[in-house]
Design an enzyme around this catalytic site. Structure first.
Site, mmCIF file in Angstrom:
data_model
loop_
_atom_site.group_PDB
_atom_site.id
_atom_site.type_symbol
_atom_site.label_atom_id
_atom_site.label_comp_id
_atom_site.label_asym_id
_atom_site.label_seq_id
_atom_site.Cartn_x
_atom_site.Cartn_y
_atom_site.Cartn_z
ATOM 1 N N CYS A 1 0.210 3.739 2.819
ATOM 2 C CA CYS A 1 0.736 3.212 4.080
ATOM 3 C C CYS A 1 2.224 3.516 4.189
ATOM 4 O O CYS A 1 2.710 3.915 5.256
ATOM 5 C CB CYS A 1 0.520 1.701 4.164
ATOM 6 N N CYS B 1 0.832 -1.210 0.000
ATOM 7 C CA CYS B 1 0.000 0.000 0.000
ATOM 8 C C CYS B 1 0.867 1.261 0.000
ATOM 9 O O CYS B 1 1.551 1.549 0.977
ATOM 10 C CB CYS B 1 -0.917 -0.047 1.223
#
Length: 154
Positions: A79, A76
């Site tokens: 993230c 991600c």
């Protein structure tokens, strides 16, 4: 522009349809693992099992700490973008407990906490949700952590 279909369509594959290119999540991870990115650092604890999750929540309750639980994924990009800030603020606020949970590694926690997007941050007191932030909004994350950290240090 022509769209191509990957012959090995499986749930575990992340597909990128860009000029016929089909990469698996694993191929993307190998490429990005060379960038030196780390999810943990500072005072961030990596949760790898449901048992370690329960252990850390119990410890936080005993010590009167608020838990910030970061549900994220190695693939991600948002993230990875927010991870350095998360690590940095974990060092500023030792009165808080910072946890990172990889949604792919500990899927039972992801399911039980109803994670729909990554990153998702839960703010917990005695194992109960007191606040939540979905997304990699660095300013909002830092604001929420600062408010909680300052309230406990007084």
């Amino acid at each position: 522009m022509r769209l191509w279909f990957c012959p090995n369509w499986k749930f575990s594959w992340l597909f990128i349809f860009l000029m016929g290119l089909c990469l698996s999540k694993n191929e993307i991870e190998v490429e990005e693992s060379n960038s030196g990115f780390e999810f943990v650092g500072g005072n961030v604890n990596l949760i790898t099992t449901k048992e370690s999750w329960e252990e850390k929540l119990s410890q936080a309750s005993r010590e009167g700490k608020i838990v910030i639980a970061n549900f994220s994924a190695s693939w991600c990009r948002p993230c990875r973008t927010v991870a350095p800030l998360y690590s940095e603020v974990s060092e500023k606020y030792p009165s808080l407990m910072f946890l990172t949970i990889d949604v792919d590694e500990v899927s039972e926690l992801s399911t039980s906490w109803d994670i729909k997007a990554t990153p998702t941050f839960f703010f917990l007191r005695d194992g109960q949700e007191i606040d939540k932030l979905v997304g990699a909004n660095k300013a909002e994350l830092e604001r929420k952590i600062t408010i909680l950290g300052d309230s406990l240090s007084k």
